[in-house]
Write an enzyme that holds these catalytic residues in place. Structure first.
Site, short mmCIF file in Angstrom:
data_model
loop_
_atom_site.label_atom_id
_atom_site.label_comp_id
_atom_site.label_asym_id
_atom_site.label_seq_id
_atom_site.Cartn_x
_atom_site.Cartn_y
_atom_site.Cartn_z
N GLU A 1 -11.30 -11.02 -3.92
CA GLU A 1 -9.85 -10.95 -3.74
C GLU A 1 -9.31 -12.09 -2.88
OE1 GLU A 1 -8.87 -7.16 -2.00
OE2 GLU A 1 -10.54 -7.18 -0.61
N ASP B 1 -4.62 -8.69 -3.87
CA ASP B 1 -4.77 -9.72 -2.85
C ASP B 1 -5.03 -11.08 -3.46
OD1 ASP B 1 -4.35 -8.53 -0.30
OD2 ASP B 1 -6.13 -7.33 -0.66
N CYS C 1 -9.81 -3.81 -9.95
CA CYS C 1 -9.27 -2.59 -9.37
C CYS C 1 -7.88 -2.81 -8.77
CB CYS C 1 -10.22 -2.00 -8.34
SG CYS C 1 -10.52 -3.10 -6.96
N HIS D 1 0.82 -1.22 0.00
CA HIS D 1 0.00 0.00 0.00
C HIS D 1 0.85 1.27 0.00
CE1 HIS D 1 -3.32 -2.79 0.84
NE2 HIS D 1 -3.95 -1.94 0.06
#
Ligand code: PEP
Ligand code: MG
Length: 598
Positions: A442, A466, A513, A200
């Protein structure tokens, strides 16, 4: 690599490029306070002042330990002594403080130094004990002493907000919270020893347009603050003491990159349609409310993923409903009439809430994360659901749940959502009855039961970051296994195919996404697999749009069929690269940038 001892010799360090751009400037080596605690002598007359400082820090710590759980909501510690109760017990333990006071009197050193030494000794002694309960108290002592130290030394990690000037920040690791706090005006770029493309921290660097390189193993000790450097976020190089020749060559390369980027930017208001007229929804991922402007400038036709957790980081307690409503509404209004998909809170993993129990998990990515964390704290979750519902009255808002692994989670989340709808109706607060609620796919279990989940969702958004990590057992933030992280692996392609088929059977749409959607070579594959929407970071939008506009649907479908027949990710990547070379030759320079100066 050249001799690091010689300060003027050019040294090149190779890492993983995670956020494009070139930065030149002075290095600032960032080591959070706790790692380096200065040892200072204190004059006799100042010793009492050190006692007072310590007492004040302890009082402040006590207040925090009482207030935080109240603000975090009651659920956190109702049925078992919570982490904060355990911390209060440590604070009340006379042993620790007595030792600090005794040494302060005799050694006359600054109190931070003495406290950190005493706490280290105490922690080590506890960790050696046989008794499991006492051994586990070692973590409490460490956490409490860190909190007191932070209160003694001022705000934690605020170094990054108060840099002495524009700098390239170098750190062993940076958490997403550190990155969110950075002063964008002064951080020219950053380089870390750890991390990988889908961590992230890397994602945030991209959305903020900060050049970044991660995975530079053990360079920290070889480089000091004040050295000059060039950071190449396109190819993943950190060049310390760059020569004039290197600087010149980079100038030339940058000019070329900028001209390609400029050409791509000119497409930003064109539709994201294939050559044969099939429209693909192309949205942007955002983490912070402010990023919505950058997304619009890069041609986003909506926000396909709003990661709301950044509202929850770097603070004590949760944001209120009004605070959340204001942020969600602002994004919805700015994007109107385009859609904004707000993802409910996805903390856990590498996004750690201040003072939470997350920091103690052995496997945080497999732990108390996303919808699991929210369902365990219904009041906190309802506050967010109410804020999202209220924002749906102000724009084209959709919502999705992260980390779904089972149908029960969807049902429980939707029950809470219905309760919120009822409450808002009673209170006369407006919201849209039509707000679509989707699911992130995910976790492999969700991908496998996509047919079951599709009956309970208005759409799916595949979180490949993920999905790849969990399917391939490769930690997405660990640079040591980054080479094993393969979005084009046959297992991933089959899972995506399965999800698309399940969605089609129920007539719902599917988006992607994860970062895979922003990689130009993956775009034809995803479109060929039947994905209807791509949501990518703002900087990736122009190139993705260019690719979409360069192909036809039958070409993409045939590519996807061939890729599905590949036995390895490597074989699939060869196909995908060959396709891009023929469909969008101008883009090849961006996909595989020219070799950097050596
Ligand atoms: C993903 O997992 O692909 C995703 C988009 O969510 P995040 O990166 O926030 O986990
Ligand atoms: Mg995810």
């Amino acid at each position: 690599m050249s001799d690091p001892e010689s300060p003027k010799t050019e040294s090149i360090y190779r890492g993983i490029a995670v956020s494009p751009g070139v930065a030149r400037g002075t290095i600032y080596v960032y080591r959070p306070h706790e790692d380096v605690i200065e040892r200072r002598s204190v004059r006799d007359e100042d010793v009492s002042g050190e006692f007072v400082r310590l007492e004040q820090a302890v009082i402040k710590t006590r207040q925090q330990l009482i207030e935080i759980p109240q603000r975090l909501g009651k659920e956190m510690g109702d049925d078992k002594p919570g982490i904060f109760d355990a911390h209060l017990l440590v604070l009340d333990d006379p042993m620790l403080m007595e030792q600090v006071f005794k040494r302060l009197k005799t050694e006359k050193l600054n109190v931070e130094f003495i406290l950190s030494e005493v706490a280290d000794q105490y922690t080590q002694a506890l960790a050696r004990l046989e008794d499991t309960y006492l051994r586990e108290r070692a973590a409490d002592v460490r956490d409490v002493s860190r909190r007191i130290l932070r209160n003694l030394m001022g705000a934690e990690h605020d170094e990054l907000q108060r840099l002495p000037g524009p700098r390239i920040v170098l750190a062993a690791d940076l958490s997403p919270s550190d990155t969110a706090l950075m002063d964008r005006a002064k951080v020219l770029g950053f380089a870390t020893e750890m991390g990988s493309r889908t961590s992230h921290t890397a994602i945030l660097a991209r959305s903020q347009g900060i050049p970044a390189v991660v995975g530079l193993h053990e360079i920290g000790r070889q480089i000091a603050s004040g050295q000059e450097a060039l950071l190449d976020g396109y190819t993943g190089l950190l060049i310390v003491n760059p020569t004039k020749q290197t600087l010149y060559e980079y100038g030339q390369i940058e000019i070329r990159w900028h001209s390609i980027e400029e050409r791509l930017r000119q497409l930003r208001h064109e539709p994201a349609c294939t050559r044969d007229g099939c429209a693909i929804r192309l949205g942007s991922n955002i983490e912070l409310e402010e990023e919505v402007q950058m997304a619009i400038e890069h041609g986003a036709q909506g926000v396909g993923l709003y990661r709301t957790e950044f509202l929850f980081l770097n603070r004590e307690g949760f944001p209120t409903e009004e605070e959340q409503f204001a942020a969600y509404r602002n994004v919805a209004v700015a994007m109107k009439p385009h859609e904004v998909i707000i993802r409910t809170l996805d903390v856990g993993g590498d996004k750690i809430l201040h003072g939470s129990e997350h920091s103690r998990e052995a496997n945080p990515f497999l732990g108390w994360r996303g919808v699991r964390f929210c369902l365990d704290q219904p009041e906190m979750f309802k506050t967010q659901l109410r804020a999202i519902l209220r924002a749906s009255a102000e724009g084209n808002v959709k919502m999705m749940y992260p980390m779904i692994s089972d149908l029960q989670e969807v049902k429980r989340a939707n029950e809470l959502l219905n309760i919120c709808r009822e409450e808002l109706r009673r209170e006369g607060k407006p919201f849209s009855d039509q707000m679509e609620v989707g699911l992130m796919i995910e976790v492999p279990s969700a991908a496998m039961i996509a047919d079951v989940l599709a009956e309970h969702a208005a759409f799916f958004s595949i979180g490949t970051n993920d999905l790849v990590q969990y399917s391939m057992a490769v930690d997405r933030g660990n640079e040591r296994v980054a080479h094993l992280y393969e979005p084009a692996h046959p297992a991933i392609l089959r899972l995506i195919k399965n999800v698309v088929a399940a969605a089609r059977a129920r007539n719902i749409w599917v988006g992607v996404c994860g970062e895979m959607a922003g990689d130009p070579i993956m775009v034809p594959l995803l479109i060929g697999l039947g994905v209807n929407e791509l949501s990518v970071s703002a900087v990736a939008l122009p190139a993705v749009k260019y690719v979409i506009r360069s192909l036809t649907m039958p070409e993409a479908q045939s590519l996807a069929e061939q890729a599905l027949r590949c036995g390895t990710a490597g074989e699939a990547v060869v196909l995908l690269e060959a396709f891009i070379r023929s469909a969008a030759p101008d883009l090849v320079e961006l996909v595989k940038p020219e070799k950097s100066p050596q």
